[in-house]
Motif scaffolding. Structure first.
Motif, short mmCIF file in Angstrom:
data_model
loop_
_atom_site.label_atom_id
_atom_site.label_comp_id
_atom_site.label_asym_id
_atom_site.label_seq_id
_atom_site.Cartn_x
_atom_site.Cartn_y
_atom_site.Cartn_z
N ILE A 169 -29.75 114.22 -33.76
CA ILE A 169 -29.11 113.72 -32.54
C ILE A 169 -27.60 113.92 -32.67
O ILE A 169 -26.98 113.38 -33.59
CB ILE A 169 -29.43 112.24 -32.32
CG1 ILE A 169 -30.95 112.06 -32.15
CG2 ILE A 169 -28.69 111.70 -31.09
CD1 ILE A 169 -31.39 110.62 -32.03
N PRO A 170 -27.00 114.70 -31.77
CA PRO A 170 -25.55 114.95 -31.88
C PRO A 170 -24.74 113.69 -31.63
O PRO A 170 -25.12 112.85 -30.80
CB PRO A 170 -25.30 116.00 -30.78
CG PRO A 170 -26.39 115.79 -29.79
CD PRO A 170 -27.59 115.34 -30.59
N GLN A 171 -23.63 113.55 -32.33
CA GLN A 171 -22.76 112.38 -32.18
C GLN A 171 -21.32 112.85 -31.94
O GLN A 171 -20.89 113.86 -32.47
CB GLN A 171 -22.81 111.50 -33.43
CG GLN A 171 -24.18 110.91 -33.73
CD GLN A 171 -24.61 109.85 -32.73
OE1 GLN A 171 -23.78 109.30 -32.00
NE2 GLN A 171 -25.91 109.58 -32.67
N ALA A 172 -20.61 112.08 -31.13
CA ALA A 172 -19.19 112.36 -30.89
C ALA A 172 -18.39 112.10 -32.16
O ALA A 172 -18.71 111.19 -32.93
CB ALA A 172 -18.68 111.48 -29.76
N SER A 173 -17.37 112.89 -32.38
CA SER A 173 -16.52 112.69 -33.55
C SER A 173 -15.57 111.52 -33.29
O SER A 173 -15.23 111.21 -32.14
CB SER A 173 -15.71 113.94 -33.84
OG SER A 173 -14.72 114.15 -32.84
N PRO A 174 -15.12 110.84 -34.35
CA PRO A 174 -14.15 109.75 -34.17
C PRO A 174 -12.88 110.20 -33.45
O PRO A 174 -12.29 109.43 -32.67
CB PRO A 174 -13.84 109.31 -35.61
CG PRO A 174 -15.04 109.72 -36.40
CD PRO A 174 -15.53 110.98 -35.76
#
Length: 631
Positions: free
Chosen positions: A265-270
């Motif tokens: 599942i792709p996640q946004a970077s900080p």
């Protein structure tokens, strides 16, 4: 000496050629042996006495993945799957049309966050599912379709119901595979399940030929001649068939991992989240539009709701996000979305894309700063080269992003006059509908008034299923889902006919909920026969049919533009009587029987007593309905 020396290389040519030829022959033989499965058979034996079958492998994988329901329309190609699932406690629910089975699996996927599963027979059984599979693809629902097929040896040889099924489903599915050996069933299904849920969710297809599903002794009887072969050619053919059979079943029952594989599942970077925090912190008139992707796992709906409330930004909710904030929440704006988007200085599109529902991006102001987050990069940037430009485009899970964003903006507040301005527009639109509810109609009942009464009596545990055009378009403005994951519509594909399948899946997933289906009379024609399914499986649902005797959403534009009502007319059909003929309860609402609340209460009680109910509501044709459905 020079002559002898020059001739030496020519003399060594023949041994080199012979060596090369021998090597090529050996490689060819080894390759042939590998293709025939001879090496694998040396290490993995065939249990000819076993009565196990491939359907048991299918059922074991489904159970290991938490599958509780299998929707189907029975066919001989897939019987082993159905029998094995029943033995393992997976409820097998058979419908009257294959498309309903896939719609039901779609509803399960949306409401549970797991993979919904349907199994149908080969050929026409599979072609009947195409519309529902495409609808699941566009709605991004993780659905596993299991399809029967002709035996591996008879494909492309004119077998019954044998077509190129893979070519049919490759454009519709994230993952397509045809199982060629029994031992491949488990790993193929595990790969399909993880593909359905990873990245942007969507449908997957696994083809299961009949000879990988039935027991060895049955396949042997069908495949290998009973009489001993005579002649060289006959013996070669028999050897080939016996070897093919052995390769089908070699290692079939050896233990293999059956459980779920890790999801991707792709996640946004900080860094992306921080940039969005900075943009929103400077906003004066921020606005959020939440779509279906926001409700995908792993973020629970209650945690997402808390994050939205923490943000404190006015929001529009669409698709599966409808109902996230419950009824009458001060942050939830329901009307005049286009005008609000034009006025906002920062817009967060969370799981929403700029397709026709947002006028391809033209409803967004060029002066607004747009943040868009989506798991699918291609969809996220749709039409950004023409009508709009994102300030920040974030590819990642929407729910997780919103939760992290809310943490970064904790303590941030916005001027209350912006939210109040939007709520005032809501109140004006609602007053307009109240006035429309009092407008006389030529005959039968005013649909706006009927839907207002429906809104008043729906209990808090209601799941709403909507399937139609004009009547449903009005309902989208007037009838509110009571909580998250309590609204099911087809999605962006606008498919008619989802109603019965969605209701079936919803009631099975949430047996304690009341499932209310709002149908247009045109759309109800697709679902009527499935009341036989509801009766047989004891699944009580309530269907409200807005019967204005026509395809009115089309007629309203066709007649003024083209001067003809051709093909738009239906009849005030007695749908309630047809439902009674299928064993359901049927009620009629008309001008002569205008006790709307009493009839709806009666339907509700009959449903609570365990009966599926159809309420045939005769409504007048009007010119004042909006007819539009928000995303």
């Amino acid at each position: 000496m020079e002559t002898l020396t020059a001739a030496a290389p020519a003399g060594s040519f023949f041994p080199s050629f012979l060596l090369l030829a021998c090597g090529t022959l050996v490689a060819a033989l080894l390759g042939c042996a590998h293709r025939l499965g001879l090496f694998y058979q040396l290490m993995h034996k065939v249990d000819k006495a076993s009565i196990q079958h491939g359907g048991e492998n299918v059922a074991a994988v489904l159970r290991a993945h938490g599958v509780r329901f299998l929707f189907t329309l029975v066919g001989g190609h897939i019987s082993p799957i159905l029998v094995a699932c029943e033995k393992l406690g997976i409820r097998v629910v058979d419908t009257r049309h294959e498309v309903t089975a896939v719609f039901a699996a779609d509803a399960v996927a949306r409401l549970t966050g797991t993979v919904g599963v349907a199994a149908v027979t080969a050929g026409p059984g599979l072609t009947n599912t195409v519309t529902a599979v495409k609808n699941a693809q566009i709605a991004q629902s993780p659905v596993l379709l299991l399809g029967g097929a002709a035996s591996t040896l008879l494909q492309n040889r004119g077998a019954l119901q044998a077509i190129d099924q893979m070519a049919l489903f490759r454009p519709l599915c994230k993952f397509c595979a045809s199982v060629r050996r029994v031992r491949d069933i488990v790993p193929t299904l595990r790969a399909a399940m993880v593909a359905a849920q990873s990245g942007t969710p969507g449908p997957v297809f696994v083809e299961l030929p009949v000879d990988v599903l039935y027991p060895y002794f049955i396949v042997q009887k069908e495949m290998v001649p009973a009489k001993p072969p005579k002649g060289l050619v006959a013996r070669m053919v028999t050897w080939y068939l016996e070897n093919h059979l052995a390769n089908l079943f070699a290692g079939a029952w050896e233990p293999r991992p059956e459980g779920p594989l890790p999801l991707d599942i792709p996640q946004a970077s900080p860094q992306q989240v921080q940039r969005c925090v900075e943009i929103l912190s400077r906003a004066k008139r921020p606005l959020v539009v939440l779509g279906s992707q926001a409700l995908l796992p792993p973020t629970p709906a209650d945690r997402l709701r808390t994050a939205v409330e923490t943000l404190g930004i006015p929001c529009f909710l669409g698709g599966m996000a409808r109902g996230l904030l419950g009824r009458n929440h001060p942050l939830h704006i329901r009307q005049n979305r286009s005008a609000a988007l034009k006025k906002a200085d920062v817009v967060l599109l969370a799981g929403i894309v700029c397709d026709f529902r947002l006028s391809y991006g033209r409803v967004l102001s060029r002066s607004s700063k747009i943040i868009i987050v989506n798991r699918n990069r291609k969809e996220m940037l749709m039409n950004s080269d023409m009508f709009w430009k994102p300030q920040e485009a974030v590819q990642g899970d929407v729910g997780s992003f919103v939760v992290t964003l809310a943490e970064g903006l904790k303590g941030q507040t916005w001027a209350s006059d912006w939210a109040e301005e939007l709520r005032q527009a809501d109140r004006q639109k609602e007053q307009t509908f109240r006035e429309k509810a009092l407008t006389p109609v030529g005959q039968h009942l005013n649909p706006v008034r009927v839907l207002q009464l429906v809104e008043e009596i729906l209990p808090d545990n209601t799941i709403l299923v909507v399937d139609g055009g004009d009547f449903v378009g009005t309902a989208a403005h007037l009838v509110q889902p009571r909580g998250p994951l309590r609204w099911l519509d087809p999605g962006a594909f606008g498919t008619l006919g989802v109603g019965a399948g969605f209701a079936l899946g919803a009631k099975l997933c949430r047996p304690d909920a009341e499932v209310w289906c709002l149908f247009g009379d045109g759309a109800f024609g697709y679902s009527l026969i499935e009341f036989d399914t509801f009766v047989r499986h004891k699944i009580p649902v309530i269907a409200l049919v807005g019967n204005d005797a026509g395809w009115t959403q089309i007629s309203r534009e066709q007649v003024p533009c083209l001067g003809s009502n051709v093909a738009c007319g239906l009849a005030y059909t007695d749908y309630h009587k047809a439902a009674m003929g299928l064993g359901a309860q049927g009620l009629l609402l008309s001008r002569e029987k205008d006790q709307v609340v009493e009839v709806l209460r009666d339907a509700q009680q009959q449903c609570r007593d365990g009966h599926p109910v159809v309420v045939n509501i005769l409504i007048g044709r009007t010119d004042f309905r909006d007819g539009s459905i928000a995303v």
